[in-house]
Motif scaffolding. Structure first.
Motif, PDB file in Angstrom:
ATOM      1  N   ALA A   1       0.846  -1.189   0.000  1.00  0.00           N
ATOM      2  CA  ALA A   1       0.000   0.000   0.000  1.00  0.00           C
ATOM      3  C   ALA A   1       0.880   1.237   0.000  1.00  0.00           C
ATOM      4  O   ALA A   1       2.043   1.185   0.398  1.00  0.00           O
ATOM      5  N   VAL A   2       0.305   2.354  -0.454  1.00  0.00           N
ATOM      6  CA  VAL A   2       1.101   3.576  -0.582  1.00  0.00           C
ATOM      7  C   VAL A   2       1.547   4.096   0.782  1.00  0.00           C
ATOM      8  O   VAL A   2       2.734   4.251   1.041  1.00  0.00           O
TER       9      VAL A   2
ATOM     10  N   ALA B   1       2.445  -4.446  -7.079  1.00  0.00           N
ATOM     11  CA  ALA B   1       2.588  -4.625  -8.531  1.00  0.00           C
ATOM     12  C   ALA B   1       2.341  -6.083  -8.931  1.00  0.00           C
ATOM     13  O   ALA B   1       1.788  -6.363 -10.006  1.00  0.00           O
ATOM     14  N   MET B   2       2.744  -6.998  -8.061  1.00  0.00           N
ATOM     15  CA  MET B   2       2.559  -8.406  -8.412  1.00  0.00           C
ATOM     16  C   MET B   2       1.101  -8.833  -8.234  1.00  0.00           C
ATOM     17  O   MET B   2       0.551  -9.556  -9.075  1.00  0.00           O
TER      18      MET B   2
ATOM     19  N   GLU C   1      -0.806  -7.592 -11.136  1.00  0.00           N
ATOM     20  CA  GLU C   1      -0.606  -8.409 -12.338  1.00  0.00           C
ATOM     21  C   GLU C   1      -1.426  -9.698 -12.257  1.00  0.00           C
ATOM     22  O   GLU C   1      -1.965 -10.170 -13.247  1.00  0.00           O
TER      23      GLU C   1
ATOM     24  N   ILE D   1       3.949 -15.347 -13.250  1.00  0.00           N
ATOM     25  CA  ILE D   1       3.979 -13.991 -12.682  1.00  0.00           C
ATOM     26  C   ILE D   1       5.005 -13.936 -11.556  1.00  0.00           C
ATOM     27  O   ILE D   1       5.799 -12.989 -11.465  1.00  0.00           O
TER      28      ILE D   1
ATOM     29  N   ARG E   1       8.391 -13.749 -13.061  1.00  0.00           N
ATOM     30  CA  ARG E   1       8.671 -12.423 -13.637  1.00  0.00           C
ATOM     31  C   ARG E   1       9.027 -11.425 -12.539  1.00  0.00           C
ATOM     32  O   ARG E   1       9.760 -10.465 -12.779  1.00  0.00           O
ATOM     33  N   HIS E   2       8.506 -11.660 -11.361  1.00  0.00           N
ATOM     34  CA  HIS E   2       8.812 -10.780 -10.233  1.00  0.00           C
ATOM     35  C   HIS E   2       9.998 -11.310  -9.422  1.00  0.00           C
ATOM     36  O   HIS E   2      10.201 -10.897  -8.288  1.00  0.00           O
TER      37      HIS E   2
ATOM     38  N   GLN F   1      11.682  -5.685  -8.802  1.00  0.00           N
ATOM     39  CA  GLN F   1      10.227  -5.548  -8.749  1.00  0.00           C
ATOM     40  C   GLN F   1       9.706  -4.858 -10.007  1.00  0.00           C
ATOM     41  O   GLN F   1       9.687  -3.625 -10.072  1.00  0.00           O
ATOM     42  N   PRO F   2       9.287  -5.622 -11.011  1.00  0.00           N
ATOM     43  CA  PRO F   2       8.708  -4.973 -12.201  1.00  0.00           C
ATOM     44  C   PRO F   2       7.522  -4.106 -11.775  1.00  0.00           C
ATOM     45  O   PRO F   2       6.681  -4.551 -11.013  1.00  0.00           O
ATOM     46  N   GLY F   3       7.519  -2.884 -12.265  1.00  0.00           N
ATOM     47  CA  GLY F   3       6.455  -1.976 -11.834  1.00  0.00           C
ATOM     48  C   GLY F   3       6.845  -1.173 -10.607  1.00  0.00           C
ATOM     49  O   GLY F   3       6.142  -0.247 -10.220  1.00  0.00           O
ATOM     50  N   GLY F   4       7.970  -1.496  -9.995  1.00  0.00           N
ATOM     51  CA  GLY F   4       8.458  -0.744  -8.847  1.00  0.00           C
ATOM     52  C   GLY F   4       7.570  -0.892  -7.619  1.00  0.00           C
ATOM     53  O   GLY F   4       6.657  -1.717  -7.577  1.00  0.00           O
TER      54      GLY F   4
ATOM     55  N   LEU G   1       5.098   1.162  -4.775  1.00  0.00           N
ATOM     56  CA  LEU G   1       4.215   2.322  -4.747  1.00  0.00           C
ATOM     57  C   LEU G   1       4.853   3.494  -4.019  1.00  0.00           C
ATOM     58  O   LEU G   1       4.617   4.652  -4.358  1.00  0.00           O
TER      59      LEU G   1
END
Lengths: 272, 359
Positions: free
Chosen positions: A122-123, A141-142, A145, B78, B81-82, B135-138, B140
């Protein structure tokens, strides 16, 4: 396995007869007369509350429904589904296509506590729920996806491409039901899962919002209007208000469907 | 006539190596002082070539000890990929001995670098300066990065405290160092996040004394946690992608590999049950005439990896069987998979019922 065309045709006729609009009213032009703007709502179980709302309205409906789970049962292979959808779209010739596919993915993951309890990124909080070392941490992010991989984006694009000039909409599924007592009262098939308890409220909401974000972005990519849940149907925390619970753990009722149906019709007619 | 070489084993004579005539038969591995049993928990780490070693361990029935797995609800492609499941924990490639040493220090809280996060170069959010591509996508935010790092460090500590065998592939001597506290980054700032600021980041090319000292510190630390730990050191045969030294990249590659090889040798002499495994030697040997490198003269081809790992099996296992299957999934993964399958079936029933009755 080859597609059994006769079987498909029979299935489609059966579905079409069941869901054919009662009578058309509206605003298109046919032979100089205004004809109804036709809407086809395509999706999975979350479209059923809209269908219930449409059926309950006294006036003839301009909205048709195509439940893909029912349609899938009429075709022999998953590959037969797009052809069957195309056939139905050609038959209805809708002015607007509204899609609501795979709307229960967040519930699949978060309705019931997982055997390996988890938290997602979470942010501000870092993790939802907090204390990631006590739950298996899944980076945002995972998880995103993972949910995205279940959202049938390719099928959405394919369906829209079958009627490229129609008004395109993607419907946000209803928010989760936070009241686990309601789930206990109407567990449906989940009866033997109840002992595992609910996943944490904030996690359920975060999963739902992640799914909604994915759908909103999908709508942008498809130049479709994202039909967001009406604030009237949401409680102060973001869950579905009890007045709109269906008698099961995840779906909205006909009253909820009525609100969303009105939105869809207003968007189709250009009045919203 | 008597001389000191009389009676020495064939392997000590170049012309007696079968690989001179048949490259596939090249076997420069000396008999190791220990074996690896199927249940021994193996932790792997290191540079690019370490990924080949790690994959082999995972796919050949070895107990490749993975302490930081993706949650079982995440689909395997997935998770891969991570970067879950490649190494024991999601530390990514560890190129330098200093990086390895600092990883252990960071995991146990004895070193807290000033560089906490870098802005991502291609998405909103941040990346971890010490594994910027993990971490693809970084992430937050810093808060999410911190939460993930907390789990990550716990997984590293568990790996260290449970492992029986440590396989480390030394890769580079060139690195970028934070001038404020000496923290070493795996990739120069600006390449995969962050930005290059000559005021706070400096280039460093470690020499053999420095590499050995860092390796010795790291291995000593591990032995304190696991006194019976068996250690296998290798040197990556993959040449440098680029050098910051003002000279040809090949010259820098040879320097770097020479330093790493010397440091590894010194470790084997300083630590019991610590051996050098000649991956670099096999791939770059004149016997194979360069055929184990791809057309870019850099990537190692599967045939080369196969040769290396075949010898690994031969020398480190009893009754080696290259066809051994990957180990079965864990009970935890099975339970979650069964739960998700059950949830999907119930959701299907529920959704069918919604079509029947939704009033």
């Amino acid at each position: 396995m080859a597609l059994d065309e006769h079987r498909v045709a029979r299935g489609l006729r059966r579905i079409a007869n069941r869901f054919r609009p009662k009578e058309r009213t509206g605003h298109g032009q046919v032979g100089g007369k205004r004809r109804p703007l036709r809407v086809l709502v395509v999706g999975h179980s979350h479209i059923e509350c809209l269908r219930a709302a449409a059926d309950a309205r006294p006036e003839p409906s301009q909205v048709s429904f195509l439940n893909l789970r029912q349609l899938q049962a009429t075709v022999d292979t998953p590959k037969g589904l797009p052809a069957a959808i195309a056939s139905e779209i050609a038959r209805v010739a809708p002015d607007a296509l509204c899609l609501c596919l795979a709307g229960n993915v967040h519930n699949l993951i978060g309705l019931i506590e997982n055997p390996v309890p988890f938290a997602i990124g979470a942010v501000d909080a870092g993790a939802i729920p907090p204390s990631p070392t006590k739950r298996h941490f899944i980076p945002s992010a995972m998880m995103r996806e993972q949910i995205e991989s279940s959202m049938s984006a390719n099928l959405v694009a394919k369906i829209f491409s079958m009627r490229p000039d129609s008004t395109k909409m993607i419907l946000e599924p209803p928010p989760p039901i936070s009241d686990f007592e309601h789930v206990r009262r109407f567990p449906g098939a989940f009866k033997d899962k109840l002992e595992m308890g609910p996943a944490p409220r904030e996690l359920r909401l975060a999963l739902y919002r992640m799914q909604s974000d994915i759908l909103r972005e999908l709508a942008e990519r498809e130049t479709a209007t994202f039909v967001a849940v009406d604030p009237e149907s949401v409680d102060g925390d973001g869950f579905l208000r009890p007045a709109y619970f269906s008698r099961d753990p995840t779906h909205g009722n006909a009253a909820y469907g009525d609100i969303m149906l009105s939105k869809i019709i207003r968007l189709t007619e250009g009045s919203e | 006539m008597k001389h000191p070489y009389v009676g020495l084993p064939d392997r000590q004579f170049w012309k007696k190596e079968p690989g001179v005539l048949e490259a596939e038969r090249l076997d420069p591995v000396s008999p190791p002082p220990f074996k690896i049993d199927p249940d021994d928990r193996i932790v792997t780490a290191g540079s690019c070539f370490a990924q080949h070693v790690a994959r082999f361990m995972s796919n050949s029935g070895f107990n490749h000890h993975i302490t930081e797995r993706a949650h079982p609800l995440i689909a395997q492609p997935i998770a891969s990929r991570h970067n879950y499941g490649m190494f024991a924990a999601r530390y990514g490639n560890i190129y330098t001995a200093r990086q390895l040493k600092q990883l252990f220090e960071r995991a146990y809280g004895t070193f807290q670098p000033q560089a906490f996060s870098w802005p991502s170069s291609n998405v909103a959010g941040v990346v971890d300066p010490f594994r910027p591509q993990i971490q693809p996508g970084g992430y937050l935010s810093d808060a999410e990065l911190e939460a993930d790092r907390e789990s990550h460090f716990a997984a590293i500590r568990r790996a260290i405290e449970e492992m029986d065998v440590f396989v480390f592939t030394l890769g580079l001597t060139e690195a970028w160092v934070d001038t404020r506290d000496g923290a070493v980054f795996p990739i120069a700032p600006g390449v995969a996040g962050g930005s290059y600021d000559p005021e706070t980041v400096a280039f460093k090319n470690f020499d053999d004394d420095e590499v050995y000292a860092d390796m010795a510190d790291a291995l000593t630390f591990l032995r304190e946690k696991r006194p019976d730990l068996r250690i296998i050191l290798t040197v990556s045969p993959v040449p440098l992608n680029a050098t910051f030294e003002d000279r040809h990249v090949l010259t820098s590659t040879v320097y770097s590999k020479a330093v790493l090889r010397v440091a590894a040798e010194r470790c084997t002499k300083a630590f019991d049950n610590c051996v050098y495994f000649p991956s670099f030697d096999i791939i770059t040997a004149p016997h194979v005439r360069g055929r184990y490198f791809d057309t870019d003269c850099r990537e190692v081809l599967p045939a080369g990896v196969e040769h290396v790992m075949r010898l690994f099996l031969k020398h480190f296992t009893e009754g080696a069987d290259p066809s051994r299957e990957p180990r079965p999934s864990s009970d935890e993964a099975d339970r979650v998979e069964a739960h998700l399958r059950d949830m999907q079936e119930k959701m299907d029933v529920l959704c069918d019922e919604a079509a029947i009755d939704n009033r």
